[in-house]
Design a protein around this motif. Structure first.
Motif, PDB file in Angstrom:
ATOM      1  N   TYR A  19       0.829  -1.210   0.000  1.00  0.00           N
ATOM      2  CA  TYR A  19       0.000   0.000   0.000  1.00  0.00           C
ATOM      3  C   TYR A  19       0.862   1.259   0.000  1.00  0.00           C
ATOM      4  CZ  TYR A  19      -3.715  -3.337   0.999  1.00  0.00           C
ATOM      5  OH  TYR A  19      -4.578  -4.398   0.933  1.00  0.00           O
ATOM      6  N   GLY A  20       2.000   1.194   0.655  1.00  0.00           N
ATOM      7  CA  GLY A  20       2.920   2.335   0.617  1.00  0.00           C
ATOM      8  C   GLY A  20       3.411   2.612  -0.787  1.00  0.00           C
ATOM      9  N   GLY A  21       3.545   1.570  -1.594  1.00  0.00           N
ATOM     10  CA  GLY A  21       3.949   1.739  -2.987  1.00  0.00           C
ATOM     11  C   GLY A  21       2.926   2.470  -3.834  1.00  0.00           C
ATOM     12  N   LEU A  22       1.711   2.607  -3.308  1.00  0.00           N
ATOM     13  CA  LEU A  22       0.677   3.361  -4.023  1.00  0.00           C
ATOM     14  C   LEU A  22       0.796   4.864  -3.791  1.00  0.00           C
ATOM     15  CD1 LEU A  22      -2.452   1.113  -3.404  1.00  0.00           C
ATOM     16  CD2 LEU A  22      -1.122   1.338  -5.524  1.00  0.00           C
ATOM     17  N   LEU A  23       1.532   5.263  -2.765  1.00  0.00           N
ATOM     18  CA  LEU A  23       1.631   6.695  -2.443  1.00  0.00           C
ATOM     19  C   LEU A  23       2.154   7.531  -3.614  1.00  0.00           C
ATOM     20  CD1 LEU A  23       2.794   6.548   1.278  1.00  0.00           C
ATOM     21  CD2 LEU A  23       0.513   7.127   0.375  1.00  0.00           C
ATOM     22  N   PRO A  24       3.226   7.126  -4.307  1.00  0.00           N
ATOM     23  CA  PRO A  24       3.643   7.926  -5.464  1.00  0.00           C
ATOM     24  C   PRO A  24       2.579   7.988  -6.566  1.00  0.00           C
ATOM     25  CG  PRO A  24       5.445   6.554  -4.733  1.00  0.00           C
ATOM     26  CD  PRO A  24       4.220   6.089  -3.984  1.00  0.00           C
ATOM     27  N   PHE A  25       1.867   6.893  -6.794  1.00  0.00           N
ATOM     28  CA  PHE A  25       0.783   6.926  -7.786  1.00  0.00           C
ATOM     29  C   PHE A  25      -0.252   7.973  -7.393  1.00  0.00           C
ATOM     30  CE2 PHE A  25       2.029   2.467  -8.890  1.00  0.00           C
ATOM     31  CZ  PHE A  25       2.098   2.607 -10.269  1.00  0.00           C
ATOM     32  N   ALA A  26      -0.753   7.864  -6.168  1.00  0.00           N
ATOM     33  CA  ALA A  26      -1.806   8.774  -5.709  1.00  0.00           C
ATOM     34  C   ALA A  26      -1.308  10.213  -5.609  1.00  0.00           C
ATOM     35  CB  ALA A  26      -2.347   8.298  -4.363  1.00  0.00           C
ATOM     36  N   GLY A  27      -0.101  10.375  -5.090  1.00  0.00           N
ATOM     37  CA  GLY A  27       0.441  11.726  -4.941  1.00  0.00           C
ATOM     38  C   GLY A  27       0.647  12.425  -6.268  1.00  0.00           C
ATOM     39  N   GLU A 127      -1.907 -17.220  -0.367  1.00  0.00           N
ATOM     40  CA  GLU A 127      -3.315 -16.896  -0.617  1.00  0.00           C
ATOM     41  C   GLU A 127      -3.585 -15.394  -0.658  1.00  0.00           C
ATOM     42  OE1 GLU A 127      -6.244 -18.914   1.733  1.00  0.00           O
ATOM     43  OE2 GLU A 127      -5.045 -20.744   1.768  1.00  0.00           O
ATOM     44  N   TRP A 128      -2.811 -14.617   0.049  1.00  0.00           N
ATOM     45  CA  TRP A 128      -3.048 -13.181   0.113  1.00  0.00           C
ATOM     46  C   TRP A 128      -2.550 -12.453  -1.135  1.00  0.00           C
ATOM     47  CZ3 TRP A 128       1.607 -11.019  -0.503  1.00  0.00           C
ATOM     48  CH2 TRP A 128       2.733 -11.643   0.023  1.00  0.00           C
ATOM     49  N   TYR A 129      -1.738 -13.115  -1.947  1.00  0.00           N
ATOM     50  CA  TYR A 129      -1.085 -12.422  -3.059  1.00  0.00           C
ATOM     51  C   TYR A 129      -2.075 -11.868  -4.089  1.00  0.00           C
ATOM     52  CZ  TYR A 129       1.840 -11.203  -6.959  1.00  0.00           C
ATOM     53  OH  TYR A 129       2.420 -10.503  -7.978  1.00  0.00           O
ATOM     54  N   LEU A 130      -2.961 -12.688  -4.612  1.00  0.00           N
ATOM     55  CA  LEU A 130      -3.869 -12.207  -5.668  1.00  0.00           C
ATOM     56  C   LEU A 130      -4.835 -11.123  -5.178  1.00  0.00           C
ATOM     57  CD1 LEU A 130      -4.601 -15.402  -7.780  1.00  0.00           C
ATOM     58  CD2 LEU A 130      -3.216 -13.411  -8.417  1.00  0.00           C
ATOM     59  N   PRO A 131      -5.452 -11.267  -4.000  1.00  0.00           N
ATOM     60  CA  PRO A 131      -6.300 -10.151  -3.545  1.00  0.00           C
ATOM     61  C   PRO A 131      -5.523  -8.844  -3.399  1.00  0.00           C
ATOM     62  CG  PRO A 131      -6.783 -12.117  -2.272  1.00  0.00           C
ATOM     63  CD  PRO A 131      -5.562 -12.432  -3.116  1.00  0.00           C
ATOM     64  N   LEU A 132      -4.299  -8.931  -2.895  1.00  0.00           N
ATOM     65  CA  LEU A 132      -3.476  -7.729  -2.766  1.00  0.00           C
ATOM     66  C   LEU A 132      -3.155  -7.156  -4.136  1.00  0.00           C
ATOM     67  CD1 LEU A 132      -1.818  -5.766  -0.988  1.00  0.00           C
ATOM     68  CD2 LEU A 132       0.102  -7.368  -1.226  1.00  0.00           C
ATOM     69  N   ARG A 133      -2.757  -8.008  -5.075  1.00  0.00           N
ATOM     70  CA  ARG A 133      -2.430  -7.536  -6.432  1.00  0.00           C
ATOM     71  C   ARG A 133      -3.637  -6.885  -7.086  1.00  0.00           C
ATOM     72  NH1 ARG A 133      -0.101  -5.938  -9.409  1.00  0.00           N
ATOM     73  NH2 ARG A 133      -0.021  -7.311 -11.181  1.00  0.00           N
ATOM     74  N   TRP A 134      -4.832  -7.431  -6.882  1.00  0.00           N
ATOM     75  CA  TRP A 134      -6.038  -6.804  -7.428  1.00  0.00           C
ATOM     76  C   TRP A 134      -6.188  -5.393  -6.880  1.00  0.00           C
ATOM     77  CZ3 TRP A 134      -9.563  -7.265 -11.125  1.00  0.00           C
ATOM     78  CH2 TRP A 134      -9.641  -8.467 -11.813  1.00  0.00           C
ATOM     79  N   GLN A 135      -6.092  -5.251  -5.572  1.00  0.00           N
ATOM     80  CA  GLN A 135      -6.263  -3.939  -4.953  1.00  0.00           C
ATOM     81  C   GLN A 135      -5.217  -2.946  -5.452  1.00  0.00           C
ATOM     82  OE1 GLN A 135      -6.179  -4.745  -0.741  1.00  0.00           O
ATOM     83  NE2 GLN A 135      -7.916  -6.139  -0.893  1.00  0.00           N
TER      84      GLN A 135
END
Length: 155
Positions: A19-27, A127-135
């Motif tokens: 989720y931290g990796g999304l900060l540059p996208f959003a910013g 198991e958590w990988y694909l849901p995280l990748r989708w988000q």
């Protein structure tokens, strides 16, 4: 551990990194709209970051191909081959017209997610990988789409 919508445990450090990796996208997508006088700069930065992250998620297939004993020979070969495709999509996007670059990156992220689904069935991914990748893919591509929309509105 965080409990994800898929019913599996997502390690906290993985959640923070993802989720931290999304900060540059959003910013950067936000800066496009609040500082339109610098839109070209912010768009170039956003697409550059998108290309880097697209290359990063493609590299997962290389790592799985090298390390997963669950992969058959054909699937291993396909994973090695696919692992370089996202970089071959992302790199030209860094020097292509802004609107085309955004479309290339969005297409690259969705093709990557499709390939992740194919790999997950035979690669032993958690198991958590694909849901995280989708988000992460949804947010990243929405930010890239915001840049395309900004270019269309202010062209």
């Amino acid at each position: 551990m965080l409990h994800s919508s898929a019913g599996s445990d997502l390690p906290c450090h993985i959640a923070l990194l993802g989720y931290g990796g999304l900060l540059p996208f959003a910013g950067l997508a936000t800066l496009l709209w609040i500082q339109p006088e610098h839109a070209s700069h912010w768009t170039r930065a956003l697409y550059g970051y998108g290309a880097v992250i697209l290359s990063f998620v493609g590299a997962l297939h290389w790592g799985v191909a090298m390390s997963s004993p669950m992969l058959g020979r054909l699937m291993r070969r396909k994973a090695f081959i696919w692992s370089v495709v996202p970089a071959l999509i992302g790199w030209p996007a860094t020097f292509t017209d802004h609107s085309i670059a955004g479309v290339m990156l969005i297409a690259g992220f969705w093709m990557q997610l499709y390939q992740d689904h194919k790999l997950a069935g035979s690669g032993g991914l958690p198991e958590w990988y694909l849901p995280l990748r989708w988000q992460l893919s949804v947010v990243a591509t929405c930010c890239l789409a915001a840049a395309i929309l900004h270019s269309a509105v202010f062209a």
